[in-house]
Design an enzyme around this catalytic site. Sequence first.
Site, PDB file in Angstrom:
ATOM      1  N   LEU A 158       2.671  19.422   0.725  1.00 46.94           N
ATOM      2  CA  LEU A 158       1.300  19.396   0.179  1.00 46.94           C
ATOM      3  C   LEU A 158       1.215  18.760  -1.208  1.00 46.94           C
ATOM      4  O   LEU A 158       0.260  18.994  -1.937  1.00 46.94           O
ATOM      5  CB  LEU A 158       0.676  20.810   0.176  1.00 46.94           C
ATOM      6  CG  LEU A 158       0.528  21.447   1.565  1.00 46.94           C
ATOM      7  CD1 LEU A 158      -0.149  22.816   1.470  1.00 46.94           C
ATOM      8  CD2 LEU A 158      -0.274  20.552   2.514  1.00 46.94           C
ATOM      9  N   PHE A 183       6.665  11.087   8.595  1.00 47.91           N
ATOM     10  CA  PHE A 183       5.728  10.403   7.696  1.00 47.91           C
ATOM     11  C   PHE A 183       6.037  10.669   6.224  1.00 47.91           C
ATOM     12  O   PHE A 183       5.758   9.823   5.383  1.00 47.91           O
ATOM     13  CB  PHE A 183       4.293  10.919   7.930  1.00 47.91           C
ATOM     14  CG  PHE A 183       3.719  10.549   9.261  1.00 47.91           C
ATOM     15  CD1 PHE A 183       3.140   9.304   9.449  1.00 47.91           C
ATOM     16  CD2 PHE A 183       3.752  11.436  10.319  1.00 47.91           C
ATOM     17  CE1 PHE A 183       2.595   8.956  10.681  1.00 47.91           C
ATOM     18  CE2 PHE A 183       3.206  11.098  11.549  1.00 47.91           C
ATOM     19  CZ  PHE A 183       2.634   9.852  11.724  1.00 47.91           C
ATOM     20  N   ALA A 184       6.518  11.891   5.926  1.00 48.35           N
ATOM     21  CA  ALA A 184       6.576  12.344   4.535  1.00 48.35           C
ATOM     22  C   ALA A 184       7.271  11.318   3.639  1.00 48.35           C
ATOM     23  O   ALA A 184       8.462  11.046   3.818  1.00 48.35           O
ATOM     24  CB  ALA A 184       7.332  13.677   4.479  1.00 48.35           C
ATOM     25  N   THR A 192       6.826  -0.021   7.307  1.00 53.30           N
ATOM     26  CA  THR A 192       5.712  -0.724   6.657  1.00 53.30           C
ATOM     27  C   THR A 192       5.872  -2.237   6.680  1.00 53.30           C
ATOM     28  O   THR A 192       7.001  -2.748   6.680  1.00 53.30           O
ATOM     29  CB  THR A 192       5.598  -0.255   5.190  1.00 53.30           C
ATOM     30  OG1 THR A 192       4.654  -1.073   4.512  1.00 53.30           O
ATOM     31  CG2 THR A 192       6.920  -0.382   4.458  1.00 53.30           C
ATOM     32  N   TYR A 247       8.861   0.115  -2.934  1.00 53.30           N
ATOM     33  CA  TYR A 247       8.374   0.867  -1.769  1.00 53.30           C
ATOM     34  C   TYR A 247       8.918   0.235  -0.482  1.00 53.30           C
ATOM     35  O   TYR A 247       9.550   0.921   0.349  1.00 53.30           O
ATOM     36  CB  TYR A 247       6.838   0.888  -1.774  1.00 53.30           C
ATOM     37  CG  TYR A 247       6.260   1.362  -0.471  1.00 53.30           C
ATOM     38  CD1 TYR A 247       6.574   2.628   0.016  1.00 53.30           C
ATOM     39  CD2 TYR A 247       5.425   0.544   0.285  1.00 53.30           C
ATOM     40  CE1 TYR A 247       6.060   3.064   1.230  1.00 53.30           C
ATOM     41  CE2 TYR A 247       4.906   0.968   1.490  1.00 53.30           C
ATOM     42  CZ  TYR A 247       5.233   2.229   1.967  1.00 53.30           C
ATOM     43  OH  TYR A 247       4.734   2.648   3.167  1.00 53.30           O
ATOM     44  N   ALA A 254     -12.304  -3.331  -9.163  1.00 50.71           N
ATOM     45  CA  ALA A 254     -11.472  -4.345  -9.826  1.00 50.71           C
ATOM     46  C   ALA A 254     -10.703  -5.094  -8.742  1.00 50.71           C
ATOM     47  O   ALA A 254      -9.928  -4.478  -8.005  1.00 50.71           O
ATOM     48  CB  ALA A 254     -10.514  -3.668 -10.792  1.00 50.71           C
ATOM     49  N   ARG A 260      -5.141  -9.062   4.000  1.00 44.04           N
ATOM     50  CA  ARG A 260      -4.418  -7.988   4.673  1.00 44.04           C
ATOM     51  C   ARG A 260      -4.962  -7.798   6.089  1.00 44.04           C
ATOM     52  O   ARG A 260      -6.099  -8.146   6.390  1.00 44.04           O
ATOM     53  CB  ARG A 260      -4.585  -6.656   3.913  1.00 44.04           C
ATOM     54  CG  ARG A 260      -3.936  -6.630   2.529  1.00 44.04           C
ATOM     55  CD  ARG A 260      -2.434  -6.565   2.627  1.00 44.04           C
ATOM     56  NE  ARG A 260      -1.783  -6.525   1.321  1.00 44.04           N
ATOM     57  CZ  ARG A 260      -1.476  -7.602   0.598  1.00 44.04           C
ATOM     58  NH1 ARG A 260      -1.771  -8.815   1.029  1.00 44.04           N
ATOM     59  NH2 ARG A 260      -0.857  -7.477  -0.559  1.00 44.04           N
ATOM     60  N   ARG A 315      -1.931  -7.420  -9.269  1.00 41.26           N
ATOM     61  CA  ARG A 315      -1.148  -6.185  -9.303  1.00 41.26           C
ATOM     62  C   ARG A 315       0.288  -6.537  -8.926  1.00 41.26           C
ATOM     63  O   ARG A 315       0.513  -7.231  -7.927  1.00 41.26           O
ATOM     64  CB  ARG A 315      -1.758  -5.199  -8.301  1.00 41.26           C
ATOM     65  CG  ARG A 315      -1.151  -3.821  -8.328  1.00 41.26           C
ATOM     66  CD  ARG A 315      -1.860  -2.858  -7.381  1.00 41.26           C
ATOM     67  NE  ARG A 315      -1.662  -3.242  -5.992  1.00 41.26           N
ATOM     68  CZ  ARG A 315      -2.154  -2.567  -4.948  1.00 41.26           C
ATOM     69  NH1 ARG A 315      -2.906  -1.501  -5.155  1.00 41.26           N
ATOM     70  NH2 ARG A 315      -1.930  -2.956  -3.722  1.00 41.26           N
TER      71      ARG A 315
HETATM   72  N1  UFG Z   1      -6.886  -4.108  -4.175  1.00 42.46           N
HETATM   73  C1  UFG Z   1      -7.781  -4.513  -5.148  1.00 42.46           C
HETATM   74  N2  UFG Z   1      -8.367  -3.550  -5.916  1.00 42.46           N
HETATM   75  C2  UFG Z   1      -8.139  -2.220  -5.767  1.00 42.46           C
HETATM   76  C3  UFG Z   1      -7.240  -1.806  -4.759  1.00 42.46           C
HETATM   77  C4  UFG Z   1      -6.629  -2.781  -3.988  1.00 42.46           C
HETATM   78  O1  UFG Z   1      -8.017  -5.701  -5.334  1.00 42.46           O
HETATM   79  O2  UFG Z   1      -8.704  -1.416  -6.523  1.00 42.46           O
HETATM   80  C5  UFG Z   1      -6.231  -5.118  -3.339  1.00 42.46           C
HETATM   81  C6  UFG Z   1      -4.712  -5.066  -3.476  1.00 42.46           C
HETATM   82  O3  UFG Z   1      -4.282  -5.845  -4.572  1.00 42.46           O
HETATM   83  C7  UFG Z   1      -4.280  -5.627  -2.113  1.00 42.46           C
HETATM   84  C8  UFG Z   1      -5.385  -5.174  -1.159  1.00 42.46           C
HETATM   85  O4  UFG Z   1      -6.495  -4.824  -1.993  1.00 42.46           O
HETATM   86  O5  UFG Z   1      -4.277  -7.009  -2.177  1.00 42.46           O
HETATM   87  C9  UFG Z   1      -5.003  -3.964  -0.363  1.00 42.46           C
HETATM   88  O6  UFG Z   1      -4.486  -2.988  -1.268  1.00 42.46           O
HETATM   89  P1  UFG Z   1      -4.132  -1.494  -0.854  1.00 42.46           P
HETATM   90  O7  UFG Z   1      -3.667  -0.815  -2.102  1.00 42.46           O
HETATM   91  O8  UFG Z   1      -5.271  -0.898  -0.120  1.00 42.46           O
HETATM   92  O9  UFG Z   1      -2.961  -1.669   0.199  1.00 42.46           O
HETATM   93  P2  UFG Z   1      -1.563  -2.440   0.047  1.00 42.46           P
HETATM   94  O10 UFG Z   1      -1.677  -3.731   0.807  1.00 42.46           O
HETATM   95  O11 UFG Z   1      -1.084  -2.516  -1.346  1.00 42.46           O
HETATM   96  O12 UFG Z   1      -0.590  -1.437   0.746  1.00 42.46           O
HETATM   97  C10 UFG Z   1      -0.900  -0.800   1.959  1.00 42.46           C
HETATM   98  C11 UFG Z   1      -0.219   0.553   1.987  1.00 42.46           C
HETATM   99  C12 UFG Z   1       1.264   0.363   1.976  1.00 42.46           C
HETATM  100  C13 UFG Z   1       1.680  -0.591   3.067  1.00 42.46           C
HETATM  101  C14 UFG Z   1       0.919  -1.874   3.004  1.00 42.46           C
HETATM  102  C15 UFG Z   1       1.276  -2.750   4.178  1.00 42.46           C
HETATM  103  O13 UFG Z   1      -0.613   1.337   0.867  1.00 42.46           O
HETATM  104  O14 UFG Z   1       1.857   1.620   2.169  1.00 42.46           O
HETATM  105  O15 UFG Z   1      -0.465  -1.602   3.033  1.00 42.46           O
HETATM  106  O16 UFG Z   1       0.516  -3.928   4.204  1.00 42.46           O
HETATM  107  F1  UFG Z   1       2.977  -0.885   2.936  1.00 42.46           F
END
Ligand code: UFG
Length: 328
Positions: free
Chosen positions: A33, A72-73, A116, A140, A205, A220, A281
């Site tokens: 949790l 999953f954890a 992932t 990660y 952002a 994505r 990022r």
């Molecule tokens: N993004 C923004 N602004 C935000 C949040 C995200 O521009 O406030 C962008 C990120 O830079 C990225 C995209 O939106 O380009 C998606 O970001 P997420 O954080 O939603 O997801 P990620 O692609 O970073 O990662 C997710 C999961 C991971 C997994 C990955 C696989 O969190 O665990 O998808 O593609 F590995």
Amino acid sequence: MAILVTGGAGYIGSHTVVEFLAKGEEVIVLDNLQKGHREAVKSGMFYEGDIRDDQLLTKVFSEHNVEAVIHFAADSLVGESVENPLKYYDNNVITAQNLLAGMVKHGVKNIVFSSTAATYGEPESIPIRETDRKEPTNPYGETKLAIEKMLKWCDHAYGLKHVALRYFNAAGAHIDGQIGEDHQPESHLIPIILQVALGQREQLAVFGDDYPTVDGTCVRDYIHVTDLANAHWLALQKLRSTGESAVYNLGNGEGFSVKQVVEKAREVTGHPIPVKIAPRRAGDPAVLIASSERAQRELGWKPQYNGLGQIIQTAWNWHSNHPKGYAK
Ligand code: UFG
């Protein structure tokens, strides 16, 4: 025989528990949790605790006849992992090692593992296939790849069989509206966009608009969480029927840029959703799109929620009815 779900109170874990129960499986959830929510597990047996805790693992494995573990954890944030890699090696790799040791000790032979798309890093070609180069651009992805390798050697040495599922971007919420996505703090794109729509944040952002993509923002492959959940059940059937280890990508095979996701969310919610362009990022690849051809062929997996509008709509149903997530 029971199925042990570690991290079953988390976002993808809780949706998987619902699907397994609907299929008539006996489910036991183990979750510390830290990120998960007790309220997300509506039924099934629940143990609160950590997979580092050998005594607890022994208790769970002794009290139940565990056929398989759905694991999953883990920590799963790309950005956080770049800032704090040791947290990821500790919470992901060390815990997986402990869980696998427990499984070997208690004779549990099957595991379905949450891997992932981040294992690939910058893709060599699109769509990404399971056999493509894997050079993670963040810790990660590196830790998940390390666990996949650990699984391979555990199969070799102990006959412990695995299916590793490489998720692309999990999104959406259960169609019945009872469970959804609630991370504290939230860092994922779609929930953040919906928080802007709800007036909980001023704007989104956008992390970088100078990537080599259609509009400069990251692309994505968004896949509905219930489609992911179903793939876990199919993976278990594969382990039951063939007893062979395997690795599968899980995505829709279609990519959307950050700006395209925002536009679709404006349509779904009817809210303006202001954005500002922010720096990139760290650790973000430009484009991640899956080829899930192998999962479709070998598991018979077919995503049911394959439109981005539909995925965002289910998330919006959850967020607008639970503006504070699981908090009362
Ligand atoms: N993004 C923004 N602004 C935000 C949040 C995200 O521009 O406030 C962008 C990120 O830079 C990225 C995209 O939106 O380009 C998606 O970001 P997420 O954080 O939603 O997801 P990620 O692609 O970073 O990662 C997710 C999961 C991971 C997994 C990955 C696989 O969190 O665990 O998808 O593609 F590995």
